[in-house]
Design a protein around this motif. Structure first.
Motif, mmCIF file in Angstrom:
data_model
loop_
_atom_site.group_PDB
_atom_site.id
_atom_site.type_symbol
_atom_site.label_atom_id
_atom_site.label_comp_id
_atom_site.label_asym_id
_atom_site.label_seq_id
_atom_site.Cartn_x
_atom_site.Cartn_y
_atom_site.Cartn_z
ATOM 1 N N THR A 26 -28.362 14.180 -7.212
ATOM 2 C CA THR A 26 -27.859 14.281 -5.831
ATOM 3 C C THR A 26 -28.896 14.874 -4.888
ATOM 4 O O THR A 26 -28.931 14.493 -3.708
ATOM 5 N N ASN A 27 -29.752 15.756 -5.357
ATOM 6 C CA ASN A 27 -30.839 16.252 -4.505
ATOM 7 C C ASN A 27 -31.721 15.092 -4.052
ATOM 8 O O ASN A 27 -32.157 15.038 -2.898
ATOM 9 N N GLY A 28 -31.980 14.175 -4.979
ATOM 10 C CA GLY A 28 -32.758 12.997 -4.617
ATOM 11 C C GLY A 28 -32.017 12.097 -3.646
ATOM 12 O O GLY A 28 -32.573 11.642 -2.640
ATOM 13 N N TRP A 29 -30.733 11.832 -3.920
ATOM 14 C CA TRP A 29 -29.947 10.950 -3.057
ATOM 15 C C TRP A 29 -29.835 11.492 -1.634
ATOM 16 O O TRP A 29 -29.841 10.727 -0.668
ATOM 17 N N LYS A 30 -29.724 12.804 -1.517
ATOM 18 C CA LYS A 30 -29.603 13.416 -0.178
ATOM 19 C C LYS A 30 -30.883 13.295 0.639
ATOM 20 O O LYS A 30 -30.856 13.440 1.863
ATOM 21 N N SER A 31 -32.014 13.028 -0.051
ATOM 22 C CA SER A 31 -33.298 12.975 0.655
ATOM 23 C C SER A 31 -33.583 11.622 1.283
ATOM 24 O O SER A 31 -34.588 11.454 1.977
ATOM 25 N N VAL A 32 -32.696 10.631 1.037
ATOM 26 C CA VAL A 32 -32.893 9.293 1.601
ATOM 27 C C VAL A 32 -31.629 8.856 2.335
ATOM 28 O O VAL A 32 -30.560 9.441 2.169
ATOM 29 N N ALA B 33 -18.492 12.257 -21.219
ATOM 30 C CA ALA B 33 -18.804 13.558 -20.609
ATOM 31 C C ALA B 33 -19.222 13.395 -19.148
ATOM 32 O O ALA B 33 -18.742 14.122 -18.267
ATOM 33 N N TRP B 34 -20.096 12.437 -18.865
ATOM 34 C CA TRP B 34 -20.554 12.225 -17.491
ATOM 35 C C TRP B 34 -19.399 11.805 -16.583
ATOM 36 O O TRP B 34 -19.369 12.153 -15.406
ATOM 37 N N GLY B 35 -18.442 11.067 -17.134
ATOM 38 C CA GLY B 35 -17.322 10.599 -16.325
ATOM 39 C C GLY B 35 -16.128 11.527 -16.315
ATOM 40 O O GLY B 35 -15.135 11.253 -15.625
ATOM 41 N N ASP B 36 -16.196 12.635 -17.050
ATOM 42 C CA ASP B 36 -15.082 13.578 -17.112
ATOM 43 C C ASP B 36 -14.773 14.128 -15.716
ATOM 44 O O ASP B 36 -15.674 14.565 -14.996
ATOM 45 N N LYS B 37 -13.496 14.121 -15.346
ATOM 46 C CA LYS B 37 -13.118 14.488 -13.976
ATOM 47 C C LYS B 37 -13.436 15.935 -13.629
ATOM 48 O O LYS B 37 -13.622 16.273 -12.453
ATOM 49 N N ASN B 38 -13.511 16.802 -14.627
ATOM 50 C CA ASN B 38 -13.789 18.209 -14.361
ATOM 51 C C ASN B 38 -15.206 18.612 -14.734
ATOM 52 O O ASN B 38 -15.870 19.335 -13.994
ATOM 53 N N LEU B 39 -15.693 18.135 -15.887
ATOM 54 C CA LEU B 39 -17.011 18.534 -16.364
ATOM 55 C C LEU B 39 -18.127 17.644 -15.834
ATOM 56 O O LEU B 39 -19.280 18.069 -15.766
ATOM 57 N N GLY B 40 -17.806 16.399 -15.481
ATOM 58 C CA GLY B 40 -18.821 15.416 -15.152
ATOM 59 C C GLY B 40 -19.065 15.220 -13.663
ATOM 60 O O GLY B 40 -18.924 16.143 -12.857
ATOM 61 N N PRO C 294 -17.986 17.194 -8.520
ATOM 62 C CA PRO C 294 -19.050 17.624 -7.604
ATOM 63 C C PRO C 294 -19.438 16.562 -6.587
ATOM 64 O O PRO C 294 -19.779 16.895 -5.440
ATOM 65 N N LEU C 295 -19.383 15.277 -6.955
ATOM 66 C CA LEU C 295 -19.710 14.241 -5.977
ATOM 67 C C LEU C 295 -18.718 14.260 -4.822
ATOM 68 O O LEU C 295 -19.104 14.140 -3.647
ATOM 69 N N ALA C 296 -17.429 14.418 -5.133
ATOM 70 C CA ALA C 296 -16.415 14.484 -4.077
ATOM 71 C C ALA C 296 -16.658 15.691 -3.179
ATOM 72 O O ALA C 296 -16.531 15.598 -1.948
ATOM 73 N N GLN C 297 -17.031 16.818 -3.776
ATOM 74 C CA GLN C 297 -17.290 18.031 -2.997
ATOM 75 C C GLN C 297 -18.491 17.870 -2.073
ATOM 76 O O GLN C 297 -18.552 18.487 -1.013
ATOM 77 N N MET C 298 -19.446 17.016 -2.452
ATOM 78 C CA MET C 298 -20.648 16.796 -1.638
ATOM 79 C C MET C 298 -20.485 15.659 -0.648
ATOM 80 O O MET C 298 -21.407 15.342 0.098
ATOM 81 N N GLY C 299 -19.328 15.005 -0.660
ATOM 82 C CA GLY C 299 -19.093 13.925 0.289
ATOM 83 C C GLY C 299 -19.526 12.557 -0.180
ATOM 84 O O GLY C 299 -19.603 11.617 0.618
ATOM 85 N N PHE C 300 -19.806 12.418 -1.479
ATOM 86 C CA PHE C 300 -20.125 11.099 -2.024
ATOM 87 C C PHE C 300 -18.840 10.411 -2.481
ATOM 88 O O PHE C 300 -17.986 11.040 -3.112
ATOM 89 N N GLY C 301 -18.712 9.130 -2.184
ATOM 90 C CA GLY C 301 -17.599 8.354 -2.713
ATOM 91 C C GLY C 301 -17.995 7.765 -4.055
ATOM 92 O O GLY C 301 -19.126 7.294 -4.219
ATOM 93 N N LEU C 302 -17.086 7.768 -5.025
ATOM 94 C CA LEU C 302 -17.408 7.289 -6.367
ATOM 95 C C LEU C 302 -16.509 6.121 -6.758
ATOM 96 O O LEU C 302 -15.283 6.218 -6.718
ATOM 97 N N THR C 303 -17.135 5.028 -7.149
ATOM 98 C CA THR C 303 -16.419 3.893 -7.717
ATOM 99 C C THR C 303 -16.698 3.875 -9.208
ATOM 100 O O THR C 303 -17.834 3.632 -9.640
ATOM 101 N N ASP C 304 -15.665 4.169 -9.994
ATOM 102 C CA ASP C 304 -15.799 4.180 -11.448
ATOM 103 C C ASP C 304 -14.880 3.097 -12.008
ATOM 104 O O ASP C 304 -13.664 3.292 -12.109
ATOM 105 N N PRO C 305 -15.424 1.940 -12.394
ATOM 106 C CA PRO C 305 -14.575 0.836 -12.874
ATOM 107 C C PRO C 305 -13.985 1.069 -14.265
ATOM 108 O O PRO C 305 -13.236 0.215 -14.753
ATOM 109 N N GLY C 306 -14.309 2.185 -14.905
ATOM 110 C CA GLY C 306 -13.743 2.470 -16.218
ATOM 111 C C GLY C 306 -14.749 2.329 -17.343
ATOM 112 O O GLY C 306 -15.874 1.855 -17.149
ATOM 113 N N ARG C 307 -14.340 2.776 -18.532
ATOM 114 C CA ARG C 307 -15.227 2.781 -19.689
ATOM 115 C C ARG C 307 -15.433 1.380 -20.249
ATOM 116 O O ARG C 307 -14.560 0.520 -20.167
ATOM 117 N N PHE C 308 -16.595 1.180 -20.854
ATOM 118 C CA PHE C 308 -16.929 -0.082 -21.500
ATOM 119 C C PHE C 308 -17.693 0.232 -22.778
ATOM 120 O O PHE C 308 -18.194 1.347 -22.958
#
Length: 417
Positions: A166-172, A190-197, A201-215
């Motif tokens: 996110t530090n990188g994403w915020k710079s562009v 783990a990366w997709g976990d609603k609390n640990l992943g 934090p993305l929601a708190q930083m104002g990023f919208g997340l599209t997660d189509p689900g596990r594969f």
């Protein structure tokens, strides 16, 4: 227990390093087990291991002193074949048949977790790496109050990769809409976990997340994910996928007219060969950087700087340096330091020496003295890298954001794809 009954040998023969066995009795030999993915979808994580083990022959040519007694060192390398069941089986072979004094393991949860579990079950000390600490700790049902008794880990965590990306994403300039590729495995869950992943934090930083689900890893069709990303106007893609899946996704995204401005993927993009295999799709991709030749650290075992270690590897193999190189080396740094400090080769003495580690290594300081998130975890630094057209190699990895680890120098700024 079922693990204890797996006492048959499969796969790679053990590779013994250092000394000649005929010159020493079995009582004068320390056996150290090492499990990593030498073959299979995750083989890039183990590519440098044999070279590092060869390097250790010189480092341990005079043996190691433990409790005042000199021992020959043998390293027994086993291939997990990128398969969790296989990893557990060879770990039990090392413990029950080879009677190793210490286990080392690295290379994603699919290898490190079952090896660590086998060590914990059989009360053998184990040091692991190259897994974000949450998939290693919580993926093994770790209790934050008590931790583990026999297994210790060093690497960065999800909080670090989230911060780094996110530090990188915020710079562009982007619309802050992020598409997720989280597979149904230890890392993806783990990366997709609603609390640990990533989601919270993305929601708190104002990023919208599209997660189509596990594969399932190895899928041949990412059309559903690409359609969801196009529908939601996604300009940033992130996730943690194996290299073949990255190639499939990026190829199909180009074919289907989906061109994000930033692609930051964990696991898939850390290896130069994986980037080269992408052809022109590789340029501009971003990834987490655990280690590079410009990291300001040196080996406690050989004295090599990060640059010297990378140069030695490239000169010897004619291949480009890759990040697991330093972490494989660091596992042996810690191993040597632990055994030198251990009172004896008894498992509890070795385990106590592991727990007391405070060592400056080629990947940074490794210490299990209570400063990590849990007593079994020591964190290493993380920065953001971007693959660019190279001078010596087809693509080279530039460090483009170091806000999470200022001591590591940058060599450029993040560019949109």
């Amino acid at each position: 227990m079922s693990l204890n009954r797996r006492q048959f040998t499969q796969g790679l023969a053990a590779i013994a390093t250092t000394g000649t066995a005929s010159l020493a009795s079995a009582a004068d030999v320390i056996k150290v087990g090492y499990v990593s993915p030498q073959t299979g979808a995750l083989a890039s994580f183990g590519e440098t291991d044999k070279w590092v083990i060869e390097q250790m022959k010189n480092a341990f040519k005079d043996g190691l002193s433990v409790g005042g007694k000199k021992y020959e060192v043998q390293v027994l390398l086993k291939d997990s074949q990128s398969n969790p069941n296989r990893a557990g089986e060879v770990a039990n072979d090392l413990i029950l048949k080879d009677k190793v004094a210490l286990l080392l393991t690295a290379g994603t949860p699919e290898t490190a977790n079952p090896v660590s579990d086998a060590a914990e079950l059989n009360e053998v000390p184990c040091i692991s790496s190259v897994v974000p600490w949450q998939p290693w700790f919580f993926g093994r049902k770790g209790n934050p109050e008590t931790g583990f008794d026999w297994t210790y880990h060093f690497f960065w965590g999800l909080e670090d990769v989230i911060s780094t990306f996110t530090n990188g994403w915020k710079s562009v300039e982007t619309n802050k809409k992020v598409g997720a590729l989280f597979p149904n495995d230890g890392d993806g869950n783990a990366w997709g976990d609603k609390n640990l992943g990533f989601p919270k934090p993305l929601a708190q930083m104002g990023f919208g997340l599209t997660d189509p689900g596990r594969f399932q890893s190895g899928t041949q069709d990412f059309s559903a994910q690409i359609a969801a990303f196009k529908r939601d106007g996604v300009e940033i893609v992130t996730g943690v996928i194996i290299p073949p899946d990255a190639k499939t996704f990026l190829t199909q995204a180009r074919q289907q007219g989906f061109r994000p401005k930033v692609v930051s993927l964990g696991k898939a993009l850390m290896h130069p060969l994986a980037i080269e295999a992408l052809g022109d799709l590789g340029e501009g991709l971003t990834t987490e950087v655990w280690w590079s030749p410009s990291h300001p650290f040196s080996s406690s075992l050989t004295g090599q700087s990060s640059r010297a270690l990378a140069d030695a590897y490239e000169a010897s193999t004619k291949k480009q340096w890759t990040q697991p190189l330093a972490f494989s080396h660091a596992l042996f740094e810690v191993m040597a330091d632990v055994l030198k400090r251990s009172k004896s080769l008894k498992p509890r003495d070795v385990r106590d020496a592991v727990a007391a580690t405070q060592l400056k290594t080629v990947v940074g300081v490794i210490s299990w003295n209570g400063k990590g998130p849990f007593r079994n975890v020591s964190k290493t630094p993380l920065v953001l890298g971007q693959w660019t057209k190279g001078k010596r190699f087809k693509y080279e990895l530039a460090i483009v954001n170091n806000e999470s680890a200022k001591a590591i120098p940058t060599s450029g700024a993040l560019q949109l794809m």
